[in-house]
Write a protein that holds these residues in place. Structure first.
Motif, PDB file in Angstrom:
ATOM      1  N   HIS A 126      23.376  41.513  40.339  1.00 18.06           N
ATOM      2  CA  HIS A 126      23.622  40.405  39.417  1.00 18.06           C
ATOM      3  C   HIS A 126      25.084  39.973  39.438  1.00 18.06           C
ATOM      4  CE1 HIS A 126      23.266  37.470  36.284  1.00 18.06           C
ATOM      5  NE2 HIS A 126      24.188  38.058  35.566  1.00 18.06           N
ATOM      6  N   ILE A 127      26.021  40.914  39.461  1.00 20.06           N
ATOM      7  CA  ILE A 127      27.428  40.563  39.547  1.00 20.06           C
ATOM      8  C   ILE A 127      27.789  40.389  41.024  1.00 20.06           C
ATOM      9  CG2 ILE A 127      29.784  41.280  39.020  1.00 20.06           C
ATOM     10  CD1 ILE A 127      28.099  40.619  36.557  1.00 20.06           C
ATOM     11  N   HIS A 128      28.419  39.282  41.356  1.00 25.09           N
ATOM     12  CA  HIS A 128      28.657  38.934  42.763  1.00 25.09           C
ATOM     13  C   HIS A 128      29.915  39.572  43.343  1.00 25.09           C
ATOM     14  CE1 HIS A 128      26.154  35.029  42.039  1.00 25.09           C
ATOM     15  NE2 HIS A 128      25.436  36.134  41.998  1.00 25.09           N
ATOM     16  N   ARG A 129      30.757  40.156  42.504  1.00 21.14           N
ATOM     17  CA  ARG A 129      31.984  40.786  42.964  1.00 21.14           C
ATOM     18  C   ARG A 129      31.731  42.273  43.211  1.00 21.14           C
ATOM     19  NH1 ARG A 129      36.872  38.705  41.807  1.00 21.14           N
ATOM     20  NH2 ARG A 129      35.976  37.526  40.080  1.00 21.14           N
ATOM     21  N   PRO A 130      31.937  42.783  44.428  1.00 22.99           N
ATOM     22  CA  PRO A 130      31.697  44.207  44.666  1.00 22.99           C
ATOM     23  C   PRO A 130      32.662  45.060  43.840  1.00 22.99           C
ATOM     24  CG  PRO A 130      32.786  43.198  46.552  1.00 22.99           C
ATOM     25  CD  PRO A 130      32.416  42.086  45.636  1.00 22.99           C
ATOM     26  N   GLN A 131      32.138  46.102  43.204  1.00 21.04           N
ATOM     27  CA  GLN A 131      32.986  46.909  42.329  1.00 21.04           C
ATOM     28  C   GLN A 131      32.292  48.190  41.886  1.00 21.04           C
ATOM     29  OE1 GLN A 131      33.123  44.813  38.226  1.00 21.04           O
ATOM     30  NE2 GLN A 131      32.304  43.280  39.652  1.00 21.04           N
ATOM     31  N   LYS A 132      33.128  49.177  41.575  1.00 20.00           N
ATOM     32  CA  LYS A 132      32.653  50.361  40.868  1.00 20.00           C
ATOM     33  C   LYS A 132      32.559  50.000  39.393  1.00 20.00           C
ATOM     34  CE  LYS A 132      35.264  53.436  43.946  1.00 20.00           C
ATOM     35  NZ  LYS A 132      36.341  54.459  44.014  1.00 20.00           N
ATOM     36  N   VAL A 133      31.639  50.607  38.674  1.00 20.17           N
ATOM     37  CA  VAL A 133      31.511  50.358  37.245  1.00 20.17           C
ATOM     38  C   VAL A 133      32.222  51.475  36.498  1.00 20.17           C
ATOM     39  CG1 VAL A 133      29.932  50.108  35.302  1.00 20.17           C
ATOM     40  CG2 VAL A 133      29.339  49.122  37.528  1.00 20.17           C
ATOM     41  N   GLY A 134      33.188  51.088  35.675  1.00 20.88           N
ATOM     42  CA  GLY A 134      33.932  52.084  34.927  1.00 20.88           C
ATOM     43  C   GLY A 134      34.684  53.055  35.814  1.00 20.88           C
ATOM     44  N   GLY A 135      34.977  52.643  37.049  1.00 20.54           N
ATOM     45  CA  GLY A 135      35.669  53.515  37.978  1.00 20.54           C
ATOM     46  C   GLY A 135      34.818  54.632  38.547  1.00 20.54           C
ATOM     47  N   LEU A 136      33.528  54.592  38.265  1.00 17.92           N
ATOM     48  CA  LEU A 136      32.625  55.660  38.703  1.00 17.92           C
ATOM     49  C   LEU A 136      32.151  55.400  40.131  1.00 17.92           C
ATOM     50  CD1 LEU A 136      30.558  56.017  35.410  1.00 17.92           C
ATOM     51  CD2 LEU A 136      32.373  57.532  36.220  1.00 17.92           C
ATOM     52  N   GLU A 137      32.249  56.407  40.954  1.00 18.76           N
ATOM     53  CA  GLU A 137      31.887  56.277  42.366  1.00 18.76           C
ATOM     54  C   GLU A 137      30.405  55.999  42.551  1.00 18.76           C
ATOM     55  OE1 GLU A 137      32.967  56.326  46.467  1.00 18.76           O
ATOM     56  OE2 GLU A 137      34.203  56.389  44.655  1.00 18.76           O
ATOM     57  N   HIS A 138      29.566  56.525  41.661  1.00 15.15           N
ATOM     58  CA  HIS A 138      28.120  56.474  41.887  1.00 15.15           C
ATOM     59  C   HIS A 138      27.419  55.314  41.186  1.00 15.15           C
ATOM     60  CE1 HIS A 138      28.132  58.262  37.908  1.00 15.15           C
ATOM     61  NE2 HIS A 138      26.810  58.172  37.853  1.00 15.15           N
ATOM     62  N   ILE A 139      28.153  54.479  40.437  1.00  9.18           N
ATOM     63  CA  ILE A 139      27.552  53.297  39.802  1.00  9.18           C
ATOM     64  C   ILE A 139      28.248  52.084  40.392  1.00  9.18           C
ATOM     65  CG2 ILE A 139      26.959  52.123  37.663  1.00  9.18           C
ATOM     66  CD1 ILE A 139      27.255  54.719  36.182  1.00  9.18           C
ATOM     67  N   ARG A 140      27.518  51.286  41.178  1.00 11.09           N
ATOM     68  CA  ARG A 140      28.145  50.240  41.979  1.00 11.09           C
ATOM     69  C   ARG A 140      27.397  48.910  41.943  1.00 11.09           C
ATOM     70  NH1 ARG A 140      32.321  51.488  46.095  1.00 11.09           N
ATOM     71  NH2 ARG A 140      32.602  53.740  46.079  1.00 11.09           N
ATOM     72  N   TYR A 141      28.179  47.849  41.932  1.00 14.55           N
ATOM     73  CA  TYR A 141      27.704  46.533  42.335  1.00 14.55           C
ATOM     74  C   TYR A 141      28.155  46.329  43.775  1.00 14.55           C
ATOM     75  CZ  TYR A 141      26.783  45.162  37.457  1.00 14.55           C
ATOM     76  OH  TYR A 141      26.295  45.069  36.182  1.00 14.55           O
ATOM     77  N   CYS A 142      27.226  45.952  44.646  1.00  9.83           N
ATOM     78  CA  CYS A 142      27.614  45.664  46.026  1.00  9.83           C
ATOM     79  C   CYS A 142      28.115  44.233  46.174  1.00  9.83           C
ATOM     80  CB  CYS A 142      26.435  45.899  46.962  1.00  9.83           C
ATOM     81  SG  CYS A 142      24.990  44.898  46.548  1.00  9.83           S
ATOM     82  N   GLY A 143      27.752  43.365  45.216  1.00  9.12           N
ATOM     83  CA  GLY A 143      28.147  41.964  45.279  1.00  9.12           C
ATOM     84  C   GLY A 143      27.253  41.151  46.197  1.00  9.12           C
ATOM     85  N   SER A 144      27.471  39.851  46.191  1.00  8.48           N
ATOM     86  CA  SER A 144      26.700  38.955  47.058  1.00  8.48           C
ATOM     87  C   SER A 144      27.249  39.012  48.483  1.00  8.48           C
ATOM     88  CB  SER A 144      26.783  37.517  46.531  1.00  8.48           C
ATOM     89  OG  SER A 144      28.131  37.086  46.496  1.00  8.48           O
ATOM     90  N   PRO A 145      26.400  38.763  49.484  1.00  9.23           N
ATOM     91  CA  PRO A 145      26.867  38.860  50.877  1.00  9.23           C
ATOM     92  C   PRO A 145      27.654  37.647  51.357  1.00  9.23           C
ATOM     93  CG  PRO A 145      24.547  38.317  50.834  1.00  9.23           C
ATOM     94  CD  PRO A 145      24.950  38.565  49.411  1.00  9.23           C
ATOM     95  N   ILE A 146      27.509  36.513  50.680  1.00  6.25           N
ATOM     96  CA  ILE A 146      28.312  35.337  51.003  1.00  6.25           C
ATOM     97  C   ILE A 146      28.928  34.832  49.707  1.00  6.25           C
ATOM     98  CG2 ILE A 146      26.805  34.721  52.946  1.00  6.25           C
ATOM     99  CD1 ILE A 146      25.751  32.390  51.261  1.00  6.25           C
ATOM    100  N   PRO A 147      30.081  34.165  49.766  1.00  9.69           N
ATOM    101  CA  PRO A 147      30.676  33.631  48.538  1.00  9.69           C
ATOM    102  C   PRO A 147      29.813  32.496  47.991  1.00  9.69           C
ATOM    103  CG  PRO A 147      31.924  32.919  50.461  1.00  9.69           C
ATOM    104  CD  PRO A 147      30.921  33.909  50.955  1.00  9.69           C
ATOM    105  N   LEU A 148      29.464  32.597  46.718  1.00 13.99           N
ATOM    106  CA  LEU A 148      28.569  31.617  46.107  1.00 13.99           C
ATOM    107  C   LEU A 148      29.297  30.624  45.213  1.00 13.99           C
ATOM    108  CD1 LEU A 148      25.712  34.146  45.312  1.00 13.99           C
ATOM    109  CD2 LEU A 148      25.710  32.414  47.109  1.00 13.99           C
ATOM    110  N   SER A 149      30.612  30.779  45.120  1.00 11.69           N
ATOM    111  CA  SER A 149      31.453  29.844  44.385  1.00 11.69           C
ATOM    112  C   SER A 149      32.850  29.923  44.968  1.00 11.69           C
ATOM    113  CB  SER A 149      31.475  30.189  42.889  1.00 11.69           C
ATOM    114  OG  SER A 149      32.012  31.488  42.690  1.00 11.69           O
TER     115      SER A 149
END
Length: 402
Positions: free
Chosen positions: A229-252
């Motif tokens: 759902h979130i398009h920016r790849p990131q760790k959640v709360g700095g946790l290694e095991h909870i991740r957003y991979c982000g969208s594969p192409i820029p959508l904006s």
């Protein structure tokens, strides 16, 4: 076991009148090649496969062609519905795709056990257990009660999502007990916003007036949590095991400078071993330039003739003139640059050609309402009251949908 975590493909997206078909085709071909190169056991797509519930025919064709192409890699494919996806659209080919090593979880199932999957490695041995959780709609997990306030509905939804995760995790533990020698790791998924996640302008509201952010602490203690759902790849709360991979192409345009990626997850009986970002090549360059006319001319001059660029121009100071589009075009000359949007920096959209303005697709319904009442110069308390009433009305309409 190796799993590629990806999400938010948004197949069929039109970006300011431009199709993304070529970019999506290139990405999907790259993904098949990447799965083969890394000898991946499974690909997990955490929602928003399509951009709309009724995707155009070419988007469906891309989807089907990818699934067929993936067969040569012997990679298992797990597809989860997102808030942009139609449960009916994804479900219509579910049985057929099951014959192509593909599992589709379009929406929350009445039988929770259907969302707990034993994922096998290519050698046929169990490698992980998946709590396959798609986008959760309020009607999936909560019962609407008369007289509930918007805040009470939010808390009820949060509690319903928490209980759904916990119930599936308990089923996963029971399933793992059936393989005592394997000590299978547990992977959970999700398509939602979590507390602390950093979004971008292309991320539209999941559900107007519903859950704004799910607490990270409310997730079960899975070995890895693959989020979409979130398009920016990131760790959640700095946790290694909870991740957003982000969208594969820029959508904006505000995603243009991001390094897009998929995540290669390595697991074994000891749990999560590694998360390796695999950068996705940029198939179409997006560029946002900000400044006055002199600064813009310098920036445009630095774009090489070989680059094929979609351009956004943000004009600062007092250079917003009626002939600005022609001035920008003169700066571009014969370079392969296509201007998609010119606007003033102070939130005032402007046209770069007759009839071209900021579209409603770029705004959420809540944004439209907020901007409308902001122009009325109301007292802050009254504005907040109106926004609360709007939220309650929208929630009531959404809950009334069949």
């Amino acid at each position: 076991m190796k799993i590629i975590h990806t999400s938010d493909w948004h197949l069929g997206q039109h970006f300011m009148g431009k199709t993304r078909q070529a970019e999506h085709q290139a990405f999907l071909s790259w993904l098949v090649a990447t799965a083969l190169e890394h000898d991946v056991d499974a690909i997990l797509v955490a929602g928003d496969i399509f951009d709309t519930g009724s995707p155009p025919s070419y988007a469906r064709e891309l989807y089907n062609h990818f699934i067929v192409s993936l067969q040569k890699t012997a990679t298992k494919l797990i597809l989860l519905g997102g808030n942009h996806d139609s449960v009916a659209t994804l479900s219509e080919s579910k049985s057929l795709l099951a014959e192509l090593n593909t599992t589709v979880i379009a929406g929350v199932s009445d039988e929770l056990a259907e969302q707990v999957l034993v994922l096998k490695q290519k050698d046929g041995t169990p490698g992980a257990i998946i709590c396959a959780i798609p986008f959760i709609r309020p009607r999936d997990v909560q019962q609407s009660l008369a007289g509930q306030s918007a805040e009470e509905k939010q808390l009820s939804l949060q509690d319903g999502i928490f209980k759904h995760y916990q119930a599936l995790y308990q089923l996963a533990l029971a399933k793992r007990a059936e393989y005592p020698q394997a000590q299978l790791p547990i992977v959970a998924t999700g398509h939602l916003t979590t507390v602390g996640a950093s979004a971008s302008e292309s991320v539209r509201e999941i559900y107007v007036g519903a859950l704004e952010a799910f607490p990270t602490s409310a997730f079960p203690p899975a070995d890895y949590i693959a989020l979409g759902h979130i398009h920016r790849p990131q760790k959640v709360g700095g946790l290694e095991h909870i991740r957003y991979c982000g969208s594969p192409i820029p959508l904006s345009f505000d995603e243009a400078k991001q390094t897009k990626e998929v995540l290669l997850i390595t697991l074994n009986h000891g749990g999560l071993q590694a998360v390796t970002p695999l950068p996705v090549p940029r198939f179409q360059e997006l560029l946002s330039l900000r400044g006055n006319l002199a600064e813009l001319e310098v920036a445009i001059s630095q774009i090489t003739a070989e680059q094929n660029v979609w351009l956004e121009v943000l004009v600062s100071q007092d250079d917003y003139l009626s002939d600005l589009p022609s001035r920008i075009q003169a700066m571009i000359g014969d370079k392969s640059i296509e201007v998609l949007r010119i606007r003033k920096e102070r939130n005032t959209a402007a046209s770069w050609q007759p009839g071209h303005t900021e579209t409603l697709a770029e705004l959420s319904p809540a944004d439209v309402f907020s901007q409308r009442i902001a122009g009325e110069e109301l007292e802050p308390s009254l504005q907040k009251q109106l926004e609360g009433l709007y939220t309650e009305i929208v929630l009531g309409l959404q809950e009334a949908k069949p």
